[in-house]
Design an enzyme around this catalytic site. Structure first.
Site, PDB file in Angstrom:
ATOM      1  N   SER B 163       1.121  -1.180   0.270  1.00  0.00           N
ATOM      2  CA  SER B 163       0.221  -0.110  -0.015  1.00  0.00           C
ATOM      3  C   SER B 163       0.579   1.241   0.184  1.00  0.00           C
ATOM      4  O   SER B 163       2.135   1.419  -0.997  1.00  0.00           O
ATOM      5  CB  SER B 163      -0.842  -0.214   1.428  1.00  0.00           C
ATOM      6  OG  SER B 163      -2.350   0.559   1.374  1.00  0.00           O
ATOM      7  N   ASP B 329      -8.605  -6.820  -4.192  1.00  0.00           N
ATOM      8  CA  ASP B 329      -8.452  -5.546  -4.292  1.00  0.00           C
ATOM      9  C   ASP B 329      -8.716  -3.970  -5.034  1.00  0.00           C
ATOM     10  O   ASP B 329      -8.217  -4.029  -6.126  1.00  0.00           O
ATOM     11  CB  ASP B 329      -6.667  -5.587  -4.180  1.00  0.00           C
ATOM     12  CG  ASP B 329      -6.382  -4.117  -3.257  1.00  0.00           C
ATOM     13  OD1 ASP B 329      -7.289  -2.852  -3.004  1.00  0.00           O
ATOM     14  OD2 ASP B 329      -5.199  -3.781  -2.921  1.00  0.00           O
ATOM     15  N   HIS B 362      -7.787  -5.287  -0.236  1.00  0.00           N
ATOM     16  CA  HIS B 362      -5.979  -4.623  -0.525  1.00  0.00           C
ATOM     17  C   HIS B 362      -5.816  -5.004   0.824  1.00  0.00           C
ATOM     18  O   HIS B 362      -4.764  -5.522   0.640  1.00  0.00           O
ATOM     19  CB  HIS B 362      -6.682  -3.326   0.211  1.00  0.00           C
ATOM     20  CG  HIS B 362      -5.818  -2.163   0.185  1.00  0.00           C
ATOM     21  ND1 HIS B 362      -4.470  -2.320  -0.784  1.00  0.00           N
ATOM     22  CD2 HIS B 362      -5.527  -1.491   0.622  1.00  0.00           C
ATOM     23  CE1 HIS B 362      -3.473  -1.346  -0.613  1.00  0.00           C
ATOM     24  NE2 HIS B 362      -4.103  -0.895   0.712  1.00  0.00           N
TER      25      HIS B 362
END
Lengths: 207, 389
Positions: B163, B329, B362
């Site tokens: 991320s 995601d 995610h």
């Protein structure tokens, strides 16, 4: 070639490996579990890269330390710059592509040389299955029925030579292997190769 | 249990005096920031695991995500909980602390010991608040480079993160290619998408709409915008999951009751869960930090720093990359990772890419994902062989 015995029993892969100059940059399109890449990296010390469609194949390749990208030969070769590899290899995959001509053109654009191995649909056993049984051939090497096969663009050695002419590729080497893996007579005429070659390996460059 | 509670650290104190190691820099080593400000007095808090070898060639820098911290594989002093990536990092884990020296630092703009809006501004003696200069991902990476220098490490064996951590990994590879032997950017992107900027803006507006935010001066005025920050966290948390994961975990199940109450109580388990996520978040995170760090992600666009061509950011790189995304995601979808891979290919970089199957959204990169571990282990081990480790 004794060393390569520990990497693969597949004669076509060894033949491809022999065609690659050591220390070069190689892209294997449709690299599967990475057998050829591992063979090339170990025995030819190449900078080996791969593209593979299946998630399992890619994960397996990365887990054995190979640089492999999940991707599709039909769509993702367009993203590679010209001349970025010395060799682009398509091993037993061209018959599974949607647009073999475009794939071959991209290979010749990306690589200075292209190496293609493919099963010969003109082999006498294929012909005899169609001729005598009236059915699409199913063999040990090509075990799929017509309705669930990934192989959608079969060709004979002769057909492939025609494609090479259409895209302007120049043949540097061509080898046909019989069903037992032996080389079909080097000086034999094309019709003989086309009948007795179970598979073929071509080394091409731009014309 | 009582001792455990007693020993929890005060988040406000952690911002200036972290219980983890910290390096303090002065005007001799200023932090030159993208916004034009030069910080003459700043600090970076970090944790390390494992041992640096004699050749100083086995260091792995782990970059944390938006609300992460330096406590990647050890007890968090503020929450008392374990590290946030213990599935990936530790003895015998894919990033093996028996073999590698793992470093993780709090980002600039953060609130657990590296200089940020909750830190004291040395010129005023008060918290920086909104007076703190705007931070970018590149500023975070510059600060980490100063830390790596201070630790006497020239080249990192690997830079890894997911991320926003993955953004830092890509920035490291672009800014300091010679110092990054291998890079593992997970569930990330080379630029923040319009949708993600939009989600962040909703979160920031929730914080700023809280009257207790006090125009950013809540620390001085003794209030906390807990309601606003909690709502921001609740909204963001939904984006870290996926519809199938929410359905599997909660469905329409009710929370400790037989029937709906015909009220705005948290009737549904998913509501109760989100409220809990929001409330526990405000205990450990500074609201202004949340504004700054989300903004840093919004500004992130590596290609924009290289004539709009992402591949130029990686021209001539020798770094080995392994990029991975997750099927479910939708915050950093596979297309974002593919854009990175295309650019790396165009630059002739050594790159592997795999889209991993997961329904966890995610957050999958933080969770038990055997395929991610196998891929990471294979990539790290192969890189270690190439580096002679």
């Amino acid at each position: 070639m004794a060393l390569s015995e520990t990497y693969t029993n597949r004669i076509d892969l060894k033949l491809v490996a022999e065609m690659v100059t050591p220390g070069t940059r190689v892209l294997d399109v449709g690299c599967g579990d990475g057998a050829l890449l591992a063979l090339l990296a170990e025995t030819r010390q190449v900078d080996a890269r791969g593209i593979e469609l299946s998630r399992e194949g890619v994960a397996g390749c990365v887990a054995r330390g190979l640089s492999v990208i999940q991707g599709d030969a039909d769509t993702d070769l367009a993203d590679y710059p010209d001349d970025s590899f010395d060799y682009v290899i398509l091993s037993q995959t061209i018959q599974a592509t949607r647009n073999p001509r475009l794939v071959l053109e991209h290979m010749l654009r990306i690589g200075r040389r292209a190496i293609i191995s493919f099963p010969n649909f003109g082999h006498w056993r294929m012909r005899s299955q169609i001729f005598f049984r009236g059915q699409m051939p199913v063999t040990d090497a090509l075990p799929y029925s017509w309705w669930d096969t990934p192989n959608i663009h079969f060709c004979t050695i002769r057909d492939f030579v025609t494609l090479c002419e259409v895209v302007g590729a120049q043949k540097e080497r061509a080898v046909a292997l019989d069903a037992a893996g032996g080389k079909v007579g080097v000086s034999a005429p094309w019709w003989f190769w086309n009948l007795f070659g179970a598979q073929a390996v071509f080394l091409l460059k731009r014309g | 249990m009582h001792d455990e509670i007693q020993s929890l650290a005060d988040p406000l104190k952690e911002a200036n005096e972290p219980s983890s190691p910290v390096v303090r820099f002065d005007a001799a080593t200023p932090l030159v920031m993208d916004c034009g400000v030069v910080l003459d007095s700043w600090q970076i808090a970090y944790q390390t695991y494992g041992e640096l070898n004699a050749a100083k060639s086995n260091a792995v820098l782990v970059c944390h995500a938006l609300t992460g911290d330096q406590h990647v594989a050890s007890r968090n002093p503020i929450t008392g909980k374990g590290g946030w990536w213990t599935a990936m990092i530790g003895p015998g884990k894919p990033i093996d602390t028996d073999r590698f020296f793992v470093i993780c630092a709090n980002v600039v703009g953060g609130c657990t010991g590296t200089t940020g809006p909750a830190s004291t501004n040395p010129e005023t003696g008060k918290p920086w608040g909104l007076g703190f200069p705007m931070v970018t991902i590149r500023d975070m990476v510059r600060a980490q480079a100063h830390l790596v220098d201070a630790l006497g490490i020239e080249s990192l064996f690997c830079v890894a993160g997911g991320s926003m951590g993955g953004m830092q990994v890509l920035e490291w590879a672009a800014s300091y290619p010679a110092r990054v032997f291998s890079a593992l950017p997970l569930a990330t992107s080379a630029k923040h998408s319009a949708q993600n900027i939009a989600f962040h803006e909703v979160g920031r507006q929730a914080v700023m709409a809280d009257p207790d935010w006090r125009g950013g001066r809540y620390l001085e005025e003794g209030t906390r915008p807990s309601k606003g920050l909690s709502v921001a966290r609740m909204g963001a948390h939904i984006t870290y999951l996926s519809e199938p994961a929410l359905h599997r975990k909660f469905g329409r199940k009710l929370q400790d009751r037989e029937a709906p109450t015909f009220s705005f109580d948290a009737d549904f388990q998913v509501e109760s869960y989100l409220r809990h996520q929001g409330l526990s978040f405000v205990e450990r995170f500074d609201a202004n930090s949340y504004l700054y760090v989300t903004r840093a992600m919004d500004y992130f666009d590596i290609a924009a720093d290289h004539d709009g061509v992402l591949a130029k950011a990686f021209t001539g790189t020798k770094t080995r990359f392994c990029v991975a995304s997750f099927t479910s995601d939708w915050l950093f979808p596979t297309a974002d990772s593919r854009a990175v891979v295309h650019a790396l290919n165009a630059a002739g970089a050594s790159v592997s890419f795999v889209e991993l199957e997961s329904d966890k959204g995610h957050d999958a990169f933080l969770l038990e994902e055997p395929n991610l571990f196998a891929t990471t282990r294979g990539f790290i081990n192969a890189a270690a062989r190439a580096r002679g480790l």
